[in-house]
Design an enzyme around this catalytic site. Structure first.
Site, PDB file in Angstrom:
ATOM      1  N   GLU A 183      -7.164  -7.264  26.425  1.00 38.95           N
ATOM      2  CA  GLU A 183      -8.558  -6.906  26.868  1.00 38.95           C
ATOM      3  C   GLU A 183      -8.944  -5.730  25.877  1.00 38.95           C
ATOM      4  OE1 GLU A 183     -11.978  -7.405  27.984  1.00 38.95           O
ATOM      5  OE2 GLU A 183     -10.694  -8.662  29.119  1.00 38.95           O
ATOM      6  N   GLU A 229     -14.935  -6.537  19.849  1.00 43.31           N
ATOM      7  CA  GLU A 229     -16.448  -6.663  20.024  1.00 43.31           C
ATOM      8  C   GLU A 229     -17.518  -5.572  19.569  1.00 43.31           C
ATOM      9  OE1 GLU A 229     -16.700  -7.926  24.023  1.00 43.31           O
ATOM     10  OE2 GLU A 229     -16.145 -10.016  23.627  1.00 43.31           O
TER      11      GLU A 229
END
Length: 124
Positions: free
Chosen positions: A71, A78
């Site tokens: 994560e 991102e």
């Protein structure tokens, strides 16, 4: 004037400090991190409640860590891609989708592992 170089030990302490700041920042700024934090607390509580064996604690720790790591790396990917290409680009979409897919795989492995460990204990 050039400032004196910090000692090796001081640099190591600073690197840990920066890493902790990164983790805290991640948890407080990313909604998915808060979901993972809640899930982690629940899994630890369930593990204690079920009195799982030491090896099971190790496995739970490994898969939980795997989810957190993927994560965090997904978030970094991102953010980098958004910085490099603020407008939509199909290659950026592909990169972000694959990174998100890694998180999904890690989460599914963690859920399956949890089911294998907890279901027999809970339905005993």
């Amino acid at each position: 004037m050039i400032p004196p170089k910090k000692s090796y030990l001081h640099r190591r302490v600073l690197s840990f400090r920066y890493a902790i700041i990164g983790i805290v920042t991640f948890v407080y700024t990313e909604p998915h991190a808060r979901i993972h934090a809640l899930a982690t607390v629940l899994v630890i509580a369930l593990s204690a409640y079920c009195h799982i064996a030491a090896m099971q604690w190790i496995v739970i720790g490994i898969v939980t860590g795997m989810v957190w790591i993927t994560e965090m790396l997904n978030t970094v990917i991102e953010k980098i891609m958004d910085h490099i290409s603020p407008e939509y680009h199909p290659r950026v979409k592909w990169i972000k989708d694959v990174a998100a897919g890694a998180v999904l795989i890690a989460a599914l492995v963690a859920v399956i592992t949890g089911a294998v460990i907890f279901l027999p204990v809970l339905f005993k």
